[in-house]
Motif scaffolding. Structure first.
Motif, PDB file in Angstrom:
ATOM      1  N   ALA A  12     -14.438   9.255 -17.927  1.00  0.00           N
ATOM      2  CA  ALA A  12     -13.518  10.387 -17.817  1.00  0.00           C
ATOM      3  C   ALA A  12     -13.356  10.856 -16.375  1.00  0.00           C
ATOM      4  O   ALA A  12     -12.253  11.226 -15.946  1.00  0.00           O
ATOM      5  CB  ALA A  12     -14.004  11.539 -18.697  1.00  0.00           C
ATOM      6  N   VAL A  13     -14.451  10.824 -15.614  1.00  0.00           N
ATOM      7  CA  VAL A  13     -14.390  11.279 -14.225  1.00  0.00           C
ATOM      8  C   VAL A  13     -13.435  10.399 -13.417  1.00  0.00           C
ATOM      9  O   VAL A  13     -12.646  10.904 -12.599  1.00  0.00           O
ATOM     10  CB  VAL A  13     -15.787  11.274 -13.584  1.00  0.00           C
ATOM     11  CG1 VAL A  13     -15.692  11.558 -12.093  1.00  0.00           C
ATOM     12  CG2 VAL A  13     -16.682  12.312 -14.260  1.00  0.00           C
ATOM     13  N   SER A  14     -13.491   9.092 -13.635  1.00  0.00           N
ATOM     14  CA  SER A  14     -12.594   8.180 -12.918  1.00  0.00           C
ATOM     15  C   SER A  14     -11.146   8.431 -13.303  1.00  0.00           C
ATOM     16  O   SER A  14     -10.250   8.447 -12.445  1.00  0.00           O
ATOM     17  CB  SER A  14     -12.970   6.726 -13.223  1.00  0.00           C
ATOM     18  OG  SER A  14     -14.245   6.407 -12.703  1.00  0.00           O
ATOM     19  N   ARG A  15     -10.899   8.620 -14.596  1.00  0.00           N
ATOM     20  CA  ARG A  15      -9.527   8.880 -15.046  1.00  0.00           C
ATOM     21  C   ARG A  15      -8.990  10.159 -14.428  1.00  0.00           C
ATOM     22  O   ARG A  15      -7.852  10.216 -13.956  1.00  0.00           O
ATOM     23  CB  ARG A  15      -9.467   8.978 -16.573  1.00  0.00           C
ATOM     24  CG  ARG A  15      -9.805   7.693 -17.305  1.00  0.00           C
ATOM     25  CD  ARG A  15      -9.336   7.735 -18.753  1.00  0.00           C
ATOM     26  NE  ARG A  15      -9.826   8.891 -19.481  1.00  0.00           N
ATOM     27  CZ  ARG A  15     -10.979   8.942 -20.150  1.00  0.00           C
ATOM     28  NH1 ARG A  15     -11.771   7.871 -20.161  1.00  0.00           N
ATOM     29  NH2 ARG A  15     -11.345  10.020 -20.798  1.00  0.00           N
ATOM     30  N   GLN A  16      -9.818  11.191 -14.415  1.00  0.00           N
ATOM     31  CA  GLN A  16      -9.380  12.478 -13.869  1.00  0.00           C
ATOM     32  C   GLN A  16      -9.086  12.375 -12.369  1.00  0.00           C
ATOM     33  O   GLN A  16      -8.113  12.940 -11.869  1.00  0.00           O
ATOM     34  CB  GLN A  16     -10.436  13.544 -14.139  1.00  0.00           C
ATOM     35  CG  GLN A  16     -10.566  13.907 -15.608  1.00  0.00           C
ATOM     36  CD  GLN A  16     -11.810  14.732 -15.908  1.00  0.00           C
ATOM     37  OE1 GLN A  16     -12.548  15.111 -14.995  1.00  0.00           O
ATOM     38  NE2 GLN A  16     -12.052  14.995 -17.176  1.00  0.00           N
ATOM     39  N   GLY A  17      -9.944  11.622 -11.655  1.00  0.00           N
ATOM     40  CA  GLY A  17      -9.741  11.459 -10.225  1.00  0.00           C
ATOM     41  C   GLY A  17      -8.448  10.741  -9.915  1.00  0.00           C
ATOM     42  O   GLY A  17      -7.686  11.145  -9.032  1.00  0.00           O
ATOM     43  N   LEU A  18      -8.178   9.671 -10.655  1.00  0.00           N
ATOM     44  CA  LEU A  18      -6.942   8.919 -10.447  1.00  0.00           C
ATOM     45  C   LEU A  18      -5.726   9.753 -10.825  1.00  0.00           C
ATOM     46  O   LEU A  18      -4.677   9.694 -10.164  1.00  0.00           O
ATOM     47  CB  LEU A  18      -6.975   7.622 -11.259  1.00  0.00           C
ATOM     48  CG  LEU A  18      -7.952   6.558 -10.758  1.00  0.00           C
ATOM     49  CD1 LEU A  18      -8.082   5.426 -11.770  1.00  0.00           C
ATOM     50  CD2 LEU A  18      -7.503   6.008  -9.400  1.00  0.00           C
ATOM     51  N   ARG A  19      -5.849  10.530 -11.901  1.00  0.00           N
ATOM     52  CA  ARG A  19      -4.734  11.394 -12.316  1.00  0.00           C
ATOM     53  C   ARG A  19      -4.412  12.407 -11.217  1.00  0.00           C
ATOM     54  O   ARG A  19      -3.236  12.667 -10.921  1.00  0.00           O
ATOM     55  CB  ARG A  19      -5.064  12.102 -13.620  1.00  0.00           C
ATOM     56  CG  ARG A  19      -3.979  13.079 -14.072  1.00  0.00           C
ATOM     57  CD  ARG A  19      -4.359  13.784 -15.363  1.00  0.00           C
ATOM     58  NE  ARG A  19      -4.122  12.955 -16.525  1.00  0.00           N
ATOM     59  CZ  ARG A  19      -2.948  12.858 -17.157  1.00  0.00           C
ATOM     60  NH1 ARG A  19      -1.891  13.520 -16.690  1.00  0.00           N
ATOM     61  NH2 ARG A  19      -2.812  12.110 -18.220  1.00  0.00           N
TER      62      ARG A  19
END
Length: 222
Positions: A12-19
């Protein structure tokens, strides 16, 4: 129109960062987040993104298999973005049909640029990965020297292949050959079809594996 992006990552952290990185751009819209490759395939079918940022290591279905299954969909471009920049991952991802490869510690500017570049129809690989791959091709003997598929190309299609292998964009190839960029795009499509390749990146691999070009020497004559 905005570039529609789907992010596929089980963290989730990676997805949020990319978003956050991509969502800050006026020409990019993050239309969804997938938690694994299977989820990504379903969302691609429903939401029809232009670009998918695909992690490799994910449960149920990994990013490599998901990329293979998307390879025949010309409307969707896959950029593999992963923590692991191991050579075997890079080559497998590119052969699976990815048109870009980035590591997760890439700068926000490079990630944003990658989305724009592949959406234009070009390819992008992180510079440090490219250097290693070229060194690997240099050390290995060509596996497909004299591939008869090369004989099927017209001189212009061969010129376009050489330009792609040299890392040039469609615009740069057009300027070099004194052609319209739209004409170059047509040559690219025909060249890929004749060689049975799915992407520009696979064309680069083909050019090196057949010995058409050699790292450090520039395109070979012929």
């Amino acid at each position: 129109m905005s570039i529609r992006v789907l992010i596929a990552d089980d963290q989730a952290v990676s997805r949020q960062g990319l978003r956050m990185i991509l969502g800050s751009q006026p020409d990019i819209e993050v239309i969804g987040e997938a938690i694994d490759g299977l989820d990504a395939l379903g969302q691609v079918e429903r939401k029809r993104p232009d670009v998918v940022l695909m992690d490799i290591r994910m449960p149920r279905m990994d990013g490599l298999e998901a990329t293979r299954r998307l390879r025949d969909d010309p409307a969707v471009q896959v950029i593999v973005i992963t923590t692991f920049d191991l050579d075997e991952y890079v080559l497998e991802a590119l052969r699976a049909g990815a048109v870009g490869f980035l590591v997760k510690d890439s700068t926000p500017e490079l990630i944003i640029d990658a989305v724009r570049v592949v959406h234009r129809g070009d390819a992008l690989i992180a510079p440090e990965v490219t250097r290693r791959l070229l060194a690997q091709f240099t050390a290995a003997a060509p596996a497909r020297a004299g591939d008869p598929a090369l004989d099927e190309l017209t001189p212009r299609e061969r010129d376009v292949l050489l330009g792609i292998a040299a890392g040039r964009s469609n615009a740069a190839i057009a300027a070099t050959l004194d052609l319209e960029e739209s004409t170059v795009k047509k040559y690219v499509v025909r060249m890929l079809a004749k060689l049975g390749l799915a992407s520009r990146v696979q064309a680069v691999i083909f050019a090196y594996e057949t010995g058409l070009v050699a790292p450090g020497d520039g395109p070979r004559a012929g």
